[in-house]
Every structure is written in structure tokens, then in C-alpha cells.
Write an enzyme that holds these catalytic residues in place. Sequence first.
Site: not given
Ligand code: UD1
Length: 323
Positions: A11-12, A31, A51, A74, A116, A140, A144, A168, A284
Site C-alpha cells: 500500500y505505501i 516484494d 522474500d 514489514a 513509525s 510492533y 521499528k 504517523f 490505544d
Molecule cells: C497504529 C500505530 C501506528 C502504526 C499503525 C500501523 C500505535 C500507537 N499506533 O496506529 O504507529 O503506524 O498502527 O498500522 O501503535 N479504530 C476504531 N475502529 C477500528 C480501527 C481503529 O475505532 O476498527 C480507532 C482506533 O481506536 C484509533 C483510530 O481508529 O483511535 C486509528 O486506529 P488505527 O487505524 O488502527 O491506527 P493506530 O492504532 O492509531
Amino acid sequence: MKILVVGGAGYIGSHVAREFLDSGHQVDVYDNLSTGSRDNLFPEEGFTEGDILDYPRLRDAMGLGYDALIHLAAAKAAGESMVKPEKYSLQNLNGTVNIINAALERGIARIVFSSSAAAYGEPKYLPIDEKHPTEPENFYGFTKLEIERILGWYDRLKGIRYAALRYFNAAGYDVRGRIAGLEKSPANLIPVIMETAVGMRQELQVFGTDYQTKDGTGVRDYVHVSDLARGHVAALDWISRNDKSLVVNLGSEEGLSVFDILECARRISGKPIPAKIVPRRPGDPARLVASSRLARELLGWEARESDLETLVRTTWEAYSRKR
Ligand code: UD1
């Protein structure tokens, strides 16, 4: 320059490869297609299916006179890393050591690495700059950070110059619709919302509405993948010109809540997108917002496409094209 993008079918990685091609570089991709897709390869690219744990194959693929490599291969689900640390050790740590050692053998002295914001852990202050303590809350994030430290040693001992880019929350799709492959089994918020919109999932689970945020849901710094991609090109240029390594945040500096994104997705898609409120997901934090001042100052980089509307619209376009 001649560049190898490891993880370039993902994706990225596909957005990053596209940006290097658009900037006039020659690009090949390595890849294993485990999460990446052939749909994400471009006709201008050479491709090796392999791989990163297959050292001989990796070393062979690097034998074609590359000036730099971009490493985005990764596993990235923070939650999964807490139950399967062995998977993350192997793919992220062992895999990266293979990449660095093969690069060394092949005389590739520049590496841009996908790090990350998970390296920081629970925020002690906001916005998070690069001086913020690094105390990952999940395995994870630990992988990193550990890779950044390994790269630091190779810089000192072997003269490898690297840029560790602390992303981010990566989101959005190419505004020109050139990336065709969707993520397989995504766990991140925006793709989960889109899968719900197109009927692949029944509902979105909102992980908690009792955070100390404007609407009680989690707030994150979502940065458009095309902005991230430009950051890679700028970072490689910087380490090449300065012959120095670099650790830098890439974020939008804006905080968006789960409800901000959900409402915007409902409006843009015209779909109801059912949502159910469930308890918080362990680990979270309430809010994570970047300072990208260093990227602005050193690289002249800033987010351009990371506004709510563009993030959601481009992702919706990618998902609705596929249905
Ligand atoms: C996490 C990592 C980030 C990493 C990313 C990669 C941490 C703190 N953050 O991001 O550094 O690059 O994963 O995948 O480790 N949410 C819902 N419902 C869902 C999914 C998410 O409510 O089904 C909410 C989560 O609670 C959060 C926000 O959406 O508040 C973003 O979540 P997500 O997209 O999973 O990313 P992070 O956990 O922030």
C-alpha cells in the site's frame, strides 16, 4: 538514481515507487506479495518476487548497481504484534537485518526506512517531536525502534546513511487513481470504514467513546500516502547531499477523531456505514499528533493532501472503483 523499493507492491510502497518514478528515478521492486499485490506494480518497474527472509535471493536482487534502497517490507498491525511477537521478530527484525547486510555486501550505502510513530509510545506531550522519549507500547513499535538503532550502528561502523521516517497514520490513495490494489485484511480505521461502506463488513466497531477528546473517540494524525511518498524522495535527496543520516517525523500536524472520519465517509460515499460503539482497544492512546517541524526545516516537506476530505475521498474512490 537507480532505486530498489523493497515492499514496493504494498500500500505505501506502491505510492512511494510511483513518486520516485515521477521524480525521474529508475525503480525496481522486490516484494513477496504476501500483503502487496501485482496490481500495484507499474510497467516501468522491474520486479522480483522474493522474500526478505530469503537472503541469497535478496542479495542477488541487489546486485544490479543500485544507488539506494527503500525498505517498506514489514508486518504492521500493532495489536497482532502483541500476540504474535515471533512473527514480528522474524519479519521485521530478521528481515531488516538481511536487507541491511545484503545492501552492505552489494555496496548500497543509502537506505530509507519506514519507521513509525509507534516508536514513541504513550504521548508525554503533544505535538510529538523527534525529541519525545521513545518507549513503545507495542511490540510492533519496538521492532521499528530497534531497527532504527541497528541502522545507527551501521552508520557508525560501516558508513551506511539512512533516513528513518516516523510515519504517523498513513491513509488515502493516489489522487490520480493510479494505485489499483487494495489492502488485504486491513485493520486500520479508514480501510475498515470503506470495507463497511462497500458491504464487505457489516459494521464498524468504534473502539471507545470515553476518551478525553472533543467527541470522546480516538484522535490521530492522518497523513496522506502521497505526502509520505514525497517525504521519501526528499529524505533520500537530503541524506545523499549531506552524507548524514536522519530520523524525522512525517505527519499532518492535524488531529482527526474516529467520528470526524466516519461522518465524512458517510457523506462522501452516500452509504449509511453502520457503526457500533465497543470498549477501548488496549494500548490505544487518546490523542497522537505530530510535530513535522524538522521535516519542514530540513526537507522543505509538508503535508499537502492530508486534509480530511482528500484522505476520505481518495480512499472511497479506490474502494468504489473495485466494486
Ligand atoms: C497504529 C500505530 C501506528 C502504526 C499503525 C500501523 C500505535 C500507537 N499506533 O496506529 O504507529 O503506524 O498502527 O498500522 O501503535 N479504530 C476504531 N475502529 C477500528 C480501527 C481503529 O475505532 O476498527 C480507532 C482506533 O481506536 C484509533 C483510530 O481508529 O483511535 C486509528 O486506529 P488505527 O487505524 O488502527 O491506527 P493506530 O492504532 O492509531
